[in-house]
Design an enzyme around this catalytic site. Structure first.
Site, PDB file in Angstrom:
ATOM      1  CB  CYS A  92      -0.931  -0.003   1.209  1.00  0.00           C
ATOM      2  SG  CYS A  92      -0.070   0.197   2.789  1.00  0.00           S
ATOM      3  CG  ASN A 141      -8.300   0.460   0.452  1.00  0.00           C
ATOM      4  OD1 ASN A 141      -7.126   0.632   0.742  1.00  0.00           O
ATOM      5  ND2 ASN A 141      -9.057  -0.424   1.073  1.00  0.00           N
ATOM      6  CG  HIS A 155      -4.124   0.484   4.432  1.00  0.00           C
ATOM      7  ND1 HIS A 155      -3.436  -0.451   3.686  1.00  0.00           N
ATOM      8  CD2 HIS A 155      -5.211   0.831   3.671  1.00  0.00           C
ATOM      9  CE1 HIS A 155      -4.073  -0.660   2.552  1.00  0.00           C
ATOM     10  NE2 HIS A 155      -5.141   0.117   2.506  1.00  0.00           N
TER      11      HIS A 155
END
Length: 403
Positions: free
Chosen positions: A191, A370, A350
């Site tokens: 990520c 995302n 994240h």
């Protein structure tokens, strides 16, 4: 005569028994859960479909997930936000324990000062030993309503944001054609690279559009290249840090290649060695790489109680990168997140891309991209309420400027 009466009584009793059955029979919660689980397994093509032992184990986890989802949505109904508030339901992660979800899809964002993984696991290991939180580890706070005083304090804090009146009420960079498709990081903790690379791709498109009308789609960039090659403490699929990555990209003047010409097509490849031809130091350029994707300068700032500055940047300059706490996103389906999302800076696990905002909504929100694929949330996106640093979205925000 007596025998006839006895026979009639028996027939009457049997008939009454049959008539009573429909009124006393209720659907079994276990059978209902099993039906949902069977659909879930087929929908997401789970590998344990024909493994009886694993199937039963995952079914028990799935039942726990159903209870948590109900609790989350009960809070949504109690606050009167049935239309705009976040809605939770069965996602592809509903058969994972909390620890599995954290290990497989979070904790891939390394803190600049120390690893975030031990803290995250330690936090929930401690909670799991508490009798109060035995059946609701991550979402324990979802069961407790905020005191009225705390709600008033939050409202006052929102009013103190002093949002500039000259901001456009809606900013969505997707509508301008400069946001790349949603990625799926899968089992690779990437990520940190995906959020940064996708933001760089968007900023490069904005810069081209300033020079001439945008006639071609945004160029998707090779985040796999960055995952494999980035140094400065970053560790490939085992995790990295957005700020450390930006520092490395700036120091090396590293031009990121186009996705169409990317030599690395599998994120989770066990071979993590960077095999780019030649040196990448001092901006050595290779075919397929773009000079316009080099980082000129960047910032990593905290914007608690200053989220209006984030809105200004989104409106005038482009998307942002943010570190967040995504633990409570496990069951997110859509709507605006405004509860169940701790904002502690020590819980960041994240990284995401913020691509816009909406101020005209009943609950003003950020548009968050995302990296869990298009089947997650709202086609891969989330909405996070503005003004309360929900999910820690204002704890560590990166703005990027390109050459």
């Amino acid at each position: 005569m007596t025998e006839v009466i006895e026979m009639l009584m028996i027939i009457l009793i049997v008939t009454l028994c049959f008539l009573m059955i429909p009124f006393n029979t209720k659907p079994s919660p276990v059978l209902e859960a099993r039906k949902k689980f069977d659909i879930f397994v087929r929908l997401y093509d789970k590998p344990y479909r024909y493994d009886v032992r694993e199937y039963d184990y995952r079914f028990q986890i799935f039942r726990t997930s159903l209870n948590r989802i109900r609790q989350l949505n009960d809070r949504r109904s109690a606050t009167g936000n049935e239309t705009d508030g976040a809605i939770y339901g069965v996602t592809q992660y509903a058969d994972l324990t909390d620890r599995e979800f954290i290990a497989q899809h979070l904790a891939d964002l390394l803190a600049a000062e120390e690893m975030a993984v031990p803290r995250l696991h330690q936090k929930y290991a401690i909670e799991s030993r508490s009798a109060e939180m035995k059946n609701d580890i991550i979402f324990s706070r979802a069961r407790r309503d905020l005191p009225l005083k705390e709600q008033q304090q939050q409202q006052q804090q929102q009013q103190q944001q002093h949002l500039p009146t000259n901001l456009p009420p809606t900013v969505d960079w997707r509508a301008k054609g400069i946001i790349t498709p949603v990625k799926s990081q899968g089992s690779c903790g990437a990520c940190w690279a995906i959020s940064v690379v996708d933001t760089i791709a968007a900023l490069a498109a904005i810069k081209r559009n300033e020079q001439q009308p945008l006639t071609t789609p945004v160029t998707d960039l090779c985040h796999e290249q960055v995952v494999h090659c980035a140094g400065n403490g970053n560790n490939g699929c085992s995790g990295g840090d957005t700020c450390l990555l930006l520092e490395w990209l700036k120091q090396e003047s590293f031009p990121i290649g186009a996705a169409a010409e990317c030599p690395y097509r599998r994120l989770a490849d066990t071979d993590q060695n960077c095999t780019l031809p030649g040196s990448v130091v001092a901006g050595a350029w290779q075919p397929g790489q773009h000079r316009e994707t080099r980082v000129k300068r960047f910032s990593c700032d905290r914007f608690e109680n200053r989220e209006h500055l984030m809105l200004q940047h989104l409106a005038t300059k482009g998307p942002l990168v943010a570190a967040v706490n995504a633990v409570s996103w496990k069951y997110y389906l859509g709507g605006v997140i405004q509860y169940h999302c701790d904002s502690g800076p020590q819980l960041l696990n994240h990284a995401v891309q913020i691509v816009g905002y909406e101020l005209n909504a009943t609950i003003p929100y950020y548009i968050v991209k995302n990296s869990w694929g298009v089947r997650f949330g709202d086609a891969g996106y989330l909405k996070v309420a503005i003004g309360r640093n929900l999910c820690g979205i204002a704890n560590r925000v990166s703005a990027i400027e390109l050459f």
